[in-house]
Design a protein around this motif. Structure first.
Motif, PDB file in Angstrom:
ATOM      1  N   ALA A  27       0.835  -1.211   0.000  1.00 35.68           N
ATOM      2  CA  ALA A  27       0.000   0.000   0.000  1.00 35.68           C
ATOM      3  C   ALA A  27       0.862   1.252   0.000  1.00 35.68           C
ATOM      4  CB  ALA A  27      -0.934  -0.001   1.203  1.00 35.68           C
ATOM      5  N   LEU A  28       1.971   1.235   0.708  1.00 32.35           N
ATOM      6  CA  LEU A  28       2.867   2.389   0.727  1.00 32.35           C
ATOM      7  C   LEU A  28       3.422   2.656  -0.667  1.00 32.35           C
ATOM      8  CD1 LEU A  28       4.834   1.789   4.058  1.00 32.35           C
ATOM      9  CD2 LEU A  28       3.279   3.693   3.577  1.00 32.35           C
ATOM     10  N   ASP A  29       3.743   1.596  -1.394  1.00 35.74           N
ATOM     11  CA  ASP A  29       4.245   1.766  -2.758  1.00 35.74           C
ATOM     12  C   ASP A  29       3.197   2.435  -3.646  1.00 35.74           C
ATOM     13  OD1 ASP A  29       6.644   0.606  -2.097  1.00 35.74           O
ATOM     14  OD2 ASP A  29       6.138  -1.380  -2.904  1.00 35.74           O
ATOM     15  N   VAL A  30       1.942   2.018  -3.519  1.00 35.05           N
ATOM     16  CA  VAL A  30       0.865   2.605  -4.308  1.00 35.05           C
ATOM     17  C   VAL A  30       0.662   4.068  -3.929  1.00 35.05           C
ATOM     18  CG1 VAL A  30      -1.624   2.529  -4.754  1.00 35.05           C
ATOM     19  CG2 VAL A  30      -0.291   0.415  -4.742  1.00 35.05           C
ATOM     20  N   ILE A  31       0.700   4.365  -2.633  1.00 31.09           N
ATOM     21  CA  ILE A  31       0.539   5.734  -2.149  1.00 31.09           C
ATOM     22  C   ILE A  31       1.601   6.647  -2.764  1.00 31.09           C
ATOM     23  CG2 ILE A  31       0.902   7.161  -0.088  1.00 31.09           C
ATOM     24  CD1 ILE A  31      -0.635   4.989   1.478  1.00 31.09           C
ATOM     25  N   LYS A  32       2.845   6.205  -2.706  1.00 32.37           N
ATOM     26  CA  LYS A  32       3.930   7.031  -3.220  1.00 32.37           C
ATOM     27  C   LYS A  32       3.881   7.148  -4.744  1.00 32.37           C
ATOM     28  CE  LYS A  32       7.089   4.731  -0.910  1.00 32.37           C
ATOM     29  NZ  LYS A  32       8.432   4.300  -0.434  1.00 32.37           N
ATOM     30  N   ALA A  33       3.574   6.053  -5.412  1.00 26.95           N
ATOM     31  CA  ALA A  33       3.529   6.075  -6.877  1.00 26.95           C
ATOM     32  C   ALA A  33       2.440   6.986  -7.403  1.00 26.95           C
ATOM     33  CB  ALA A  33       3.336   4.662  -7.409  1.00 26.95           C
ATOM     34  N   ALA A  55      12.827   6.191   6.129  1.00 22.00           N
ATOM     35  CA  ALA A  55      12.628   4.793   5.748  1.00 22.00           C
ATOM     36  C   ALA A  55      11.478   4.625   4.761  1.00 22.00           C
ATOM     37  CB  ALA A  55      12.374   3.940   6.990  1.00 22.00           C
ATOM     38  N   THR A  56      10.431   5.422   4.900  1.00 19.56           N
ATOM     39  CA  THR A  56       9.261   5.308   4.030  1.00 19.56           C
ATOM     40  C   THR A  56       9.339   6.217   2.813  1.00 19.56           C
ATOM     41  OG1 THR A  56       8.045   6.989   5.298  1.00 19.56           O
ATOM     42  CG2 THR A  56       7.747   4.663   5.937  1.00 19.56           C
ATOM     43  N   GLY A  57      10.221   7.205   2.841  1.00 20.37           N
ATOM     44  CA  GLY A  57      10.297   8.169   1.762  1.00 20.37           C
ATOM     45  C   GLY A  57       9.162   9.170   1.773  1.00 20.37           C
ATOM     46  N   ILE A  58       8.484   9.309   2.917  1.00 20.32           N
ATOM     47  CA  ILE A  58       7.367  10.241   3.052  1.00 20.32           C
ATOM     48  C   ILE A  58       7.819  11.434   3.879  1.00 20.32           C
ATOM     49  CG2 ILE A  58       5.063  10.564   4.054  1.00 20.32           C
ATOM     50  CD1 ILE A  58       4.578   7.581   3.361  1.00 20.32           C
ATOM     51  N   ASP A  59       7.873  12.604   3.252  1.00 19.72           N
ATOM     52  CA  ASP A  59       8.368  13.806   3.917  1.00 19.72           C
ATOM     53  C   ASP A  59       7.298  14.886   3.871  1.00 19.72           C
ATOM     54  OD1 ASP A  59      10.161  15.386   5.291  1.00 19.72           O
ATOM     55  OD2 ASP A  59      11.093  16.176   3.472  1.00 19.72           O
ATOM     56  N   LEU A  60       6.256  14.687   4.655  1.00 21.59           N
ATOM     57  CA  LEU A  60       5.130  15.612   4.731  1.00 21.59           C
ATOM     58  C   LEU A  60       4.935  16.039   6.174  1.00 21.59           C
ATOM     59  CD1 LEU A  60       2.603  13.745   2.401  1.00 21.59           C
ATOM     60  CD2 LEU A  60       3.761  15.893   1.894  1.00 21.59           C
ATOM     61  N   PRO A  61       4.138  17.084   6.410  1.00 17.30           N
ATOM     62  CA  PRO A  61       3.842  17.443   7.804  1.00 17.30           C
ATOM     63  C   PRO A  61       3.278  16.236   8.542  1.00 17.30           C
ATOM     64  CG  PRO A  61       3.006  19.103   6.311  1.00 17.30           C
ATOM     65  CD  PRO A  61       3.449  17.962   5.453  1.00 17.30           C
ATOM     66  N   ALA A  62       3.579  16.133   9.818  1.00 11.86           N
ATOM     67  CA  ALA A  62       3.094  15.024  10.633  1.00 11.86           C
ATOM     68  C   ALA A  62       2.480  15.567  11.915  1.00 11.86           C
ATOM     69  CB  ALA A  62       4.232  14.060  10.960  1.00 11.86           C
ATOM     70  N   THR A 260      -9.055   5.185  -9.199  1.00 11.95           N
ATOM     71  CA  THR A 260      -8.383   4.093  -9.891  1.00 11.95           C
ATOM     72  C   THR A 260      -6.908   4.116  -9.552  1.00 11.95           C
ATOM     73  OG1 THR A 260      -9.945   4.211 -11.706  1.00 11.95           O
ATOM     74  CG2 THR A 260      -7.868   3.076 -12.140  1.00 11.95           C
ATOM     75  N   ILE A 261      -6.372   2.973  -9.164  1.00 14.04           N
ATOM     76  CA  ILE A 261      -4.930   2.884  -8.922  1.00 14.04           C
ATOM     77  C   ILE A 261      -4.212   3.049 -10.257  1.00 14.04           C
ATOM     78  CG2 ILE A 261      -3.047   1.365  -8.206  1.00 14.04           C
ATOM     79  CD1 ILE A 261      -4.912   0.102  -6.202  1.00 14.04           C
ATOM     80  N   GLU A 262      -3.385   4.080 -10.340  1.00 16.19           N
ATOM     81  CA  GLU A 262      -2.733   4.409 -11.608  1.00 16.19           C
ATOM     82  C   GLU A 262      -1.371   3.740 -11.753  1.00 16.19           C
ATOM     83  OE1 GLU A 262      -2.649   8.591 -11.346  1.00 16.19           O
ATOM     84  OE2 GLU A 262      -4.833   8.833 -11.455  1.00 16.19           O
ATOM     85  N   LYS A 263      -0.669   3.636 -10.637  1.00 20.01           N
ATOM     86  CA  LYS A 263       0.688   3.115 -10.697  1.00 20.01           C
ATOM     87  C   LYS A 263       0.917   2.235  -9.474  1.00 20.01           C
ATOM     88  CE  LYS A 263       2.276   7.529 -12.612  1.00 20.01           C
ATOM     89  NZ  LYS A 263       3.146   8.698 -12.378  1.00 20.01           N
TER      90      LYS A 263
END
Length: 267
Positions: A27-33, A55-62, A260-263
């Motif tokens: 799911a993380l891969d789909v989120i990032k893609a 580790a996740t490659g997610i750099d957003l406000p938390a 729709t999942i695009e990537k």
């Protein structure tokens, strides 16, 4: 793909015992893609989530420290004025009640590591607090009520998470959601779309009920949450699988339903 996902960490995206998110990688891969904003909403400190961001490659406000503050990427953790005020307020709580509450500020790094299952290095980061104070309350229900009343007299409140009772000035994860949504709309120039919130404990309830859709992630380490507002109507659901495995299924299901999942991969 227009949507925003808000997620608790411990017991939700991260395994309650091991803190691993391996089962959530699809799911993380789909989120990032697909560029879907994933906002961590956690009791952890800004210092603690820095390695997870990497580790996740997610750099957003938390949303950190149970909603007591927001960790903005690229900025320092913040001033610790709020934390010092909490410690001063605890000093004013009647001694018999205060004796029931052992908080991170009362513990050393080794004790925090033992109580949480964190490594010693991670415990150091968990004690680097700016907005709130977690701890363990060992008194009776009546003593807890009196303790909370004493905190309220000092302008503070407390919320019970999966492990700890956390004291703050009262802002919740749900309160911070609105700030993050406004930030996202200002950054992108468009509405963020439907919101999904995932959590496993009492400190996630307000966030789960505030989102367009909520998911209670199974966690057998503590009693299940009572039925929530919106659950009967189907706006809030529950996973059968625990932790990141349940999170993974719920997030992929939501993405399929909303767009729709695009990537990426959803296998």
């Amino acid at each position: 793909m227009k949507m925003i996902i808000f997620s608790d960490l411990d017991g939700t995206l991260l395994d309650h015992a091991t803190y691993s998110f391996d089962a959530a990688r699809p799911a993380l891969d789909v989120i990032k893609a697909n560029g879907i904003p994933l906002i961590f909403a956690t009791s952890k400190t800004a210092a603690e989530i820095a390695p997870l961001r990497e580790a996740t490659g997610i750099d957003l406000p938390a949303i950190v420290e149970n909603g007591a503050g927001i960790a903005w990427p690229g900025y320092a953790d913040g001033q610790d004025d709020a934390y010092r005020q909490i410690r001063a307020a605890l000093d004013k709580v009647p001694t018999p009640l205060r004796a029931f509450y052992r908080s991170f500020g009362d513990m050393n790094d080794a004790e925090v590591a033992e109580r949480t299952g964190l490594s010693l290095d991670a415990a150091v980061l968990a004690r680097r607090r700016h907005f709130s104070e977690p701890g363990l309350f060992s008194g009776s229900a009546d003593a807890l009520t009196a303790f909370l009343d004493a905190l309220r007299d000092e302008g503070l409140s407390a919320v019970q998470g999966g492990r700890f009772l956390t004291i703050s000035a009262g802002a919740s994860k749900a309160d911070r959601m609105a700030e993050i949504i406004a930030w996202h709309e200002a950054e992108t120039g468009r509405a963020g779309g439907p919101t999904l919130a995932l959590g496993d404990a009492a400190n996630d309830i307000a966030m789960l009920e505030a989102a367009d859709f909520g998911v209670v992630v199974a966690n057998k380490a503590h009693p299940p949450l009572a039925p929530l507002a919106g659950e009967h109507a189907g706006r809030i659901s529950r996973t059968e699988k625990e932790g990141p495995a349940g999170w993974n299924e719920a997030v992929l299901s939501f993405i399929r339903r909303v767009g729709t999942i695009e990537k990426g991969t959803d296998n």
